[in-house]
Design a protein around this motif. Structure first.
Motif, PDB file in Angstrom:
ATOM      1  N   SER A  62       0.837  -1.340   0.111  1.00 41.33           N
ATOM      2  CA  SER A  62       0.116   0.037  -0.092  1.00 41.33           C
ATOM      3  C   SER A  62       0.854   1.161  -0.048  1.00 41.33           C
ATOM      4  CB  SER A  62      -0.984  -0.003   1.158  1.00 41.33           C
ATOM      5  OG  SER A  62      -1.853  -0.908   1.176  1.00 41.33           O
ATOM      6  N   VAL A  63       2.207   1.065   0.375  1.00 44.99           N
ATOM      7  CA  VAL A  63       3.034   2.432   0.378  1.00 44.99           C
ATOM      8  C   VAL A  63       3.256   2.875  -0.866  1.00 44.99           C
ATOM      9  CG1 VAL A  63       5.096   3.096   1.144  1.00 44.99           C
ATOM     10  CG2 VAL A  63       4.115   1.915   2.660  1.00 44.99           C
ATOM     11  N   THR A  64       3.374   2.046  -1.977  1.00 42.99           N
ATOM     12  CA  THR A  64       3.379   2.190  -3.230  1.00 42.99           C
ATOM     13  C   THR A  64       2.293   2.773  -3.918  1.00 42.99           C
ATOM     14  OG1 THR A  64       4.985   0.359  -3.797  1.00 42.99           O
ATOM     15  CG2 THR A  64       3.949   1.378  -5.668  1.00 42.99           C
ATOM     16  N   THR A  65       1.187   2.445  -3.388  1.00 42.40           N
ATOM     17  CA  THR A  65      -0.175   3.163  -3.767  1.00 42.40           C
ATOM     18  C   THR A  65      -0.196   4.422  -3.275  1.00 42.40           C
ATOM     19  OG1 THR A  65      -1.186   0.921  -3.901  1.00 42.40           O
ATOM     20  CG2 THR A  65      -2.676   3.030  -3.730  1.00 42.40           C
ATOM     21  N   TYR A  66       0.096   4.561  -2.224  1.00 39.12           N
ATOM     22  CA  TYR A  66       0.175   6.185  -1.405  1.00 39.12           C
ATOM     23  C   TYR A  66       1.340   6.949  -2.370  1.00 39.12           C
ATOM     24  CZ  TYR A  66      -2.595   5.631   2.696  1.00 39.12           C
ATOM     25  OH  TYR A  66      -3.453   5.614   3.626  1.00 39.12           O
ATOM     26  N   MET A  67       2.628   6.304  -2.773  1.00 41.00           N
ATOM     27  CA  MET A  67       3.529   7.228  -3.477  1.00 41.00           C
ATOM     28  C   MET A  67       2.568   7.585  -4.696  1.00 41.00           C
ATOM     29  SD  MET A  67       6.758   5.099  -2.986  1.00 41.00           S
ATOM     30  CE  MET A  67       7.876   5.945  -4.056  1.00 41.00           C
ATOM     31  N   ARG A  68       2.064   6.809  -5.659  1.00 38.28           N
ATOM     32  CA  ARG A  68       1.392   7.084  -6.844  1.00 38.28           C
ATOM     33  C   ARG A  68      -0.027   8.052  -6.324  1.00 38.28           C
ATOM     34  NH1 ARG A  68       1.623   1.172  -7.926  1.00 38.28           N
ATOM     35  NH2 ARG A  68       3.671   0.983  -9.301  1.00 38.28           N
ATOM     36  N   ARG A  69      -0.675   7.909  -5.399  1.00 37.28           N
ATOM     37  CA  ARG A  69      -1.796   8.466  -5.040  1.00 37.28           C
ATOM     38  C   ARG A  69      -1.436  10.106  -4.830  1.00 37.28           C
ATOM     39  NH1 ARG A  69      -5.536   5.356  -1.622  1.00 37.28           N
ATOM     40  NH2 ARG A  69      -5.855   4.195  -3.432  1.00 37.28           N
ATOM     41  N   TYR A  70      -0.551  10.167  -3.516  1.00 35.30           N
ATOM     42  CA  TYR A  70      -0.471  11.464  -3.079  1.00 35.30           C
ATOM     43  C   TYR A  70       0.750  12.077  -3.628  1.00 35.30           C
ATOM     44  CZ  TYR A  70      -4.129   9.753   0.004  1.00 35.30           C
ATOM     45  OH  TYR A  70      -5.203   9.114   0.742  1.00 35.30           O
ATOM     46  N   GLU A  71       0.664  13.147  -4.317  1.00 34.01           N
ATOM     47  CA  GLU A  71       1.736  13.846  -4.924  1.00 34.01           C
ATOM     48  C   GLU A  71       2.846  14.356  -3.877  1.00 34.01           C
ATOM     49  OE1 GLU A  71       1.395  17.965  -7.066  1.00 34.01           O
ATOM     50  OE2 GLU A  71       0.495  16.585  -8.181  1.00 34.01           O
ATOM     51  N   ASP A  72       2.184  14.579  -2.707  1.00 35.82           N
ATOM     52  CA  ASP A  72       3.187  15.261  -1.851  1.00 35.82           C
ATOM     53  C   ASP A  72       4.007  13.949  -0.733  1.00 35.82           C
ATOM     54  OD1 ASP A  72       0.739  14.541  -0.300  1.00 35.82           O
ATOM     55  OD2 ASP A  72       0.870  16.328   0.912  1.00 35.82           O
ATOM     56  N   PHE A  73       3.559  12.868  -1.147  1.00 34.83           N
ATOM     57  CA  PHE A  73       4.021  11.747  -0.338  1.00 34.83           C
ATOM     58  C   PHE A  73       5.551  11.873  -0.280  1.00 34.83           C
ATOM     59  CE2 PHE A  73       5.409   7.437   1.042  1.00 34.83           C
ATOM     60  CZ  PHE A  73       4.374   7.267   2.039  1.00 34.83           C
ATOM     61  N   PRO A  74       6.186  11.731   0.734  1.00 36.40           N
ATOM     62  CA  PRO A  74       7.703  12.056   0.734  1.00 36.40           C
ATOM     63  C   PRO A  74       8.410  10.691  -0.010  1.00 36.40           C
ATOM     64  CG  PRO A  74       6.987  11.453   3.075  1.00 36.40           C
ATOM     65  CD  PRO A  74       5.875  11.494   2.155  1.00 36.40           C
ATOM     66  N   ALA A  75       9.451  11.311  -0.649  1.00 38.83           N
ATOM     67  CA  ALA A  75      10.159  10.458  -1.887  1.00 38.83           C
ATOM     68  C   ALA A  75      11.092   9.617  -0.732  1.00 38.83           C
ATOM     69  CB  ALA A  75      11.079  11.350  -2.605  1.00 38.83           C
ATOM     70  N   PRO A  76      11.566   8.432  -1.262  1.00 37.42           N
ATOM     71  CA  PRO A  76      12.331   7.767  -0.361  1.00 37.42           C
ATOM     72  C   PRO A  76      13.903   8.117  -0.368  1.00 37.42           C
ATOM     73  CG  PRO A  76      11.229   6.363  -2.014  1.00 37.42           C
ATOM     74  CD  PRO A  76      11.096   7.638  -2.312  1.00 37.42           C
ATOM     75  N   ALA A  77      14.612   8.366   0.859  1.00 36.24           N
ATOM     76  CA  ALA A  77      15.799   8.955   0.581  1.00 36.24           C
ATOM     77  C   ALA A  77      16.892   7.947   0.106  1.00 36.24           C
ATOM     78  CB  ALA A  77      16.405   8.975   2.153  1.00 36.24           C
ATOM     79  N   LEU A  78      16.583   6.469   0.110  1.00 34.85           N
ATOM     80  CA  LEU A  78      17.255   5.797  -0.766  1.00 34.85           C
ATOM     81  C   LEU A  78      16.356   4.724  -1.685  1.00 34.85           C
ATOM     82  CD1 LEU A  78      19.642   4.300   2.016  1.00 34.85           C
ATOM     83  CD2 LEU A  78      20.300   5.696   0.140  1.00 34.85           C
ATOM     84  N   GLU A  79      16.812   4.536  -2.976  1.00 29.78           N
ATOM     85  CA  GLU A  79      15.844   3.613  -3.838  1.00 29.78           C
ATOM     86  C   GLU A  79      16.764   2.944  -4.738  1.00 29.78           C
ATOM     87  OE1 GLU A  79      11.630   3.771  -6.321  1.00 29.78           O
ATOM     88  OE2 GLU A  79      12.928   5.857  -5.725  1.00 29.78           O
ATOM     89  N   PHE A  80      16.969   1.640  -4.800  1.00 27.85           N
ATOM     90  CA  PHE A  80      17.625   0.905  -5.782  1.00 27.85           C
ATOM     91  C   PHE A  80      17.072  -0.333  -6.074  1.00 27.85           C
ATOM     92  CE2 PHE A  80      19.453   0.656  -1.560  1.00 27.85           C
ATOM     93  CZ  PHE A  80      19.570  -0.871  -1.386  1.00 27.85           C
ATOM     94  N   ALA A  81      17.670  -1.066  -6.856  1.00 22.10           N
ATOM     95  CA  ALA A  81      16.998  -2.336  -7.366  1.00 22.10           C
ATOM     96  C   ALA A  81      15.598  -2.035  -8.065  1.00 22.10           C
ATOM     97  CB  ALA A  81      16.799  -3.617  -6.213  1.00 22.10           C
ATOM     98  N   GLU A  82      15.699  -1.156  -9.088  1.00 20.34           N
ATOM     99  CA  GLU A  82      14.421  -0.850  -9.580  1.00 20.34           C
ATOM    100  C   GLU A  82      13.148  -0.631  -8.729  1.00 20.34           C
ATOM    101  OE1 GLU A  82      14.049  -3.457 -12.739  1.00 20.34           O
ATOM    102  OE2 GLU A  82      15.865  -3.236 -13.461  1.00 20.34           O
ATOM    103  N   GLY A  83      13.399   0.192  -7.498  1.00 21.82           N
ATOM    104  CA  GLY A  83      12.297   0.423  -6.682  1.00 21.82           C
ATOM    105  C   GLY A  83      12.103  -0.709  -5.724  1.00 21.82           C
ATOM    106  N   LYS A  84      12.628  -1.636  -5.909  1.00 22.28           N
ATOM    107  CA  LYS A  84      12.407  -2.969  -4.732  1.00 22.28           C
ATOM    108  C   LYS A  84      12.798  -2.645  -3.324  1.00 22.28           C
ATOM    109  CE  LYS A  84      11.904  -6.096  -8.732  1.00 22.28           C
ATOM    110  NZ  LYS A  84      12.659  -7.216  -9.385  1.00 22.28           N
ATOM    111  N   CYS A  85      13.980  -1.759  -3.344  1.00 21.74           N
ATOM    112  CA  CYS A  85      14.287  -1.449  -2.104  1.00 21.74           C
ATOM    113  C   CYS A  85      14.400  -0.172  -1.992  1.00 21.74           C
ATOM    114  CB  CYS A  85      15.751  -2.044  -1.926  1.00 21.74           C
ATOM    115  SG  CYS A  85      16.695  -1.869  -0.238  1.00 21.74           S
ATOM    116  N   ARG A  86      13.580   0.569  -0.770  1.00 18.12           N
ATOM    117  CA  ARG A  86      13.500   1.806  -0.476  1.00 18.12           C
ATOM    118  C   ARG A  86      13.393   1.971   0.879  1.00 18.12           C
ATOM    119  NH1 ARG A  86       8.114   1.607  -4.034  1.00 18.12           N
ATOM    120  NH2 ARG A  86       8.912   1.985  -5.894  1.00 18.12           N
ATOM    121  N   ALA A  87      14.157   3.200   1.180  1.00 16.96           N
ATOM    122  CA  ALA A  87      13.935   3.498   2.708  1.00 16.96           C
ATOM    123  C   ALA A  87      13.848   5.050   2.662  1.00 16.96           C
ATOM    124  CB  ALA A  87      15.544   3.284   3.302  1.00 16.96           C
ATOM    125  N   TRP A  88      12.958   5.292   3.789  1.00 16.31           N
ATOM    126  CA  TRP A  88      12.673   6.995   3.923  1.00 16.31           C
ATOM    127  C   TRP A  88      13.256   7.212   5.321  1.00 16.31           C
ATOM    128  CZ3 TRP A  88       9.722   3.011   1.666  1.00 16.31           C
ATOM    129  CH2 TRP A  88       8.818   3.454   0.601  1.00 16.31           C
TER     130      TRP A  88
END
Length: 69
Positions: free
Chosen positions: A27-53
């Motif tokens: 659901s976090v990915t859904t929130y990222m798409r739904r809410y324009e102001d959702f915080p971007a991950p500080a780290l993202e790699f492996a084509e978005g499979k690994c994220r940290a906020w």
């Protein structure tokens, strides 16, 4: 140069989901798409499979959402 972040302040997708009261990590990915102001991950790699906020970014976003609910 990028933002400096203490590693202890980073949270994974499971922690973000729990913090927001979401039943599923996906659901976090859904929130990222739904809410324009959702915080971007500080780290993202492996084509978005690994994220940290940054915990504070997510807390701040959640508080703003609560205030406008």
């Amino acid at each position: 140069m990028g933002r400096s972040v203490d590693l202890d302040d980073l949270i994974d997708v499971g922690e973000v989901a729990a913090m927001l009261g979401l039943a599923h990590k996906n659901s976090v990915t859904t929130y990222m798409r739904r809410y324009e102001d959702f915080p971007a991950p500080a780290l993202e790699f492996a084509e978005g499979k690994c994220r940290a906020w940054v915990r504070e970014d997510v807390e701040r976003w959640a508080k703003r959402r609560e205030e406008h609910a």
